[in-house]
Design a protein around this motif. Sequence first.
Motif, short mmCIF file in Angstrom:
data_model
loop_
_atom_site.label_atom_id
_atom_site.label_comp_id
_atom_site.label_asym_id
_atom_site.label_seq_id
_atom_site.Cartn_x
_atom_site.Cartn_y
_atom_site.Cartn_z
N ARG A 133 25.19 31.13 30.41
CA ARG A 133 25.16 31.08 31.88
C ARG A 133 25.94 29.87 32.34
NH1 ARG A 133 20.19 32.83 30.14
NH2 ARG A 133 19.41 34.77 31.10
N GLY A 134 26.87 30.07 33.28
CA GLY A 134 27.71 28.97 33.70
C GLY A 134 27.91 28.92 35.20
N HIS A 135 28.25 27.73 35.68
CA HIS A 135 28.60 27.50 37.08
C HIS A 135 29.93 26.77 37.07
CE1 HIS A 135 27.67 26.82 41.38
NE2 HIS A 135 28.33 25.69 41.22
N VAL A 136 30.96 27.39 37.64
CA VAL A 136 32.29 26.78 37.62
C VAL A 136 32.45 25.81 38.79
CG1 VAL A 136 33.33 28.77 36.46
CG2 VAL A 136 33.37 28.62 38.96
N ALA A 137 33.37 24.89 38.64
CA ALA A 137 33.70 23.98 39.74
C ALA A 137 34.29 24.80 40.90
CB ALA A 137 34.68 22.92 39.27
N ALA A 138 34.29 24.22 42.07
CA ALA A 138 34.74 24.92 43.27
C ALA A 138 36.16 25.47 43.11
CB ALA A 138 34.69 23.97 44.47
N ARG A 139 36.32 26.75 43.47
CA ARG A 139 37.61 27.45 43.47
C ARG A 139 38.24 27.55 42.08
NH1 ARG A 139 37.35 24.15 47.73
NH2 ARG A 139 38.56 22.52 46.70
N GLN A 140 37.40 27.51 41.04
CA GLN A 140 37.94 27.58 39.68
C GLN A 140 37.61 28.91 38.98
OE1 GLN A 140 39.89 25.13 38.08
NE2 GLN A 140 39.98 24.48 40.22
N MET A 141 36.93 29.84 39.67
CA MET A 141 36.48 31.05 38.99
C MET A 141 37.64 31.88 38.44
SD MET A 141 34.05 32.99 37.90
CE MET A 141 32.51 32.74 38.80
N LEU A 175 27.76 34.98 33.91
CA LEU A 175 26.91 35.15 32.74
C LEU A 175 27.71 35.91 31.69
CD1 LEU A 175 23.17 36.13 32.66
CD2 LEU A 175 24.78 37.23 31.12
N THR A 176 27.72 35.39 30.47
CA THR A 176 28.42 36.04 29.36
C THR A 176 27.43 36.40 28.27
OG1 THR A 176 30.43 34.77 29.78
CG2 THR A 176 30.22 35.79 27.63
N VAL A 177 27.51 37.62 27.77
CA VAL A 177 26.75 38.06 26.61
C VAL A 177 27.76 38.44 25.54
CG1 VAL A 177 25.22 39.84 25.68
CG2 VAL A 177 24.76 38.86 27.93
N SER A 178 27.66 37.81 24.38
CA SER A 178 28.57 38.12 23.27
C SER A 178 27.77 38.31 21.99
CB SER A 178 29.63 37.03 23.10
OG SER A 178 29.04 35.75 22.97
N ALA A 179 28.28 39.16 21.11
CA ALA A 179 27.59 39.50 19.86
C ALA A 179 28.42 39.04 18.67
CB ALA A 179 27.33 41.00 19.78
N TRP A 180 27.73 38.42 17.70
CA TRP A 180 28.41 37.76 16.58
C TRP A 180 27.73 38.12 15.27
CZ3 TRP A 180 32.55 34.56 17.92
CH2 TRP A 180 32.67 34.29 19.29
N ALA A 181 28.53 38.14 14.21
CA ALA A 181 28.00 38.47 12.89
C ALA A 181 27.27 37.31 12.24
CB ALA A 181 29.13 38.95 11.97
N SER A 182 27.66 36.06 12.58
CA SER A 182 27.11 34.90 11.87
C SER A 182 27.28 33.63 12.68
CB SER A 182 27.82 34.73 10.52
OG SER A 182 29.19 34.41 10.72
N TRP A 183 26.54 32.58 12.27
CA TRP A 183 26.71 31.27 12.89
C TRP A 183 28.10 30.71 12.61
CZ3 TRP A 183 24.69 28.83 16.69
CH2 TRP A 183 23.36 29.06 17.05
#
Length: 220
Positions: A116-124, A159-167
């Motif tokens: 979950r992130g919040h970008v700086a103003a006008r940076q999206m 919000l980003t959801v990503s799936a990974w095989a390993s650490w």
Amino acid sequence: MLEAGTLRVVTFVAQVPEPVLDAALRDEIIPELSQMPDIRHCFAARRGLAGDELRVIASVWGAERPVPESPETPPVGRGTRDIRPLLERAQIEVFPIEVQARFARPEEARILRVFRGHVAARQMDAYLVEARSGMLADASINSGLSAFYLGTRRPDDFLTVSAWASWSAIEQATGGDVRRPFVTRNSARLASHEVTHFEIVGEGLGPGATDPEDSNQPDS
């Protein structure tokens, strides 16, 4: 890239025995979600820390119909009476997707990374360009990344959801490690962020799923 869709994330605290809950997520909830006509991809995952047993159900929907904002719609596990009260108190987040891809991989995904992130103003817009190019670059050299979905709540939240095989795959992509798991490489445009990692207990593809990307081909 896939056409626009919606990312829905339901997060709740486990208050029933873990084997009962995780079996219901794996054997009932994910199979039921996978049969919904507008579902593309869905995950159920767990995080177990002392005094903090979190569970998450992340689902990706097509753009044909609005995504329901009630945790019990669509039905999730008709036989899981112990889980329904937990879902009634769940945190529900629904975001239109702006960056997404799924990749064919030799190993199944084991870790779900929720960012979950919040970008700086006008940076999206600039952040989304960097996130998309970074995701494709990672996928071309890192076989551990199998799915990436980034939804926005403009002007500044995502919000980003990503799936990974390993650490080790996450370490390669983010520059962090198991002792510093909250690192991200695309941090220059962020005002704040929060990362949570979960162990995947169930994954499903729905009727709306499309063929995975070929990560070895140049983007066009």
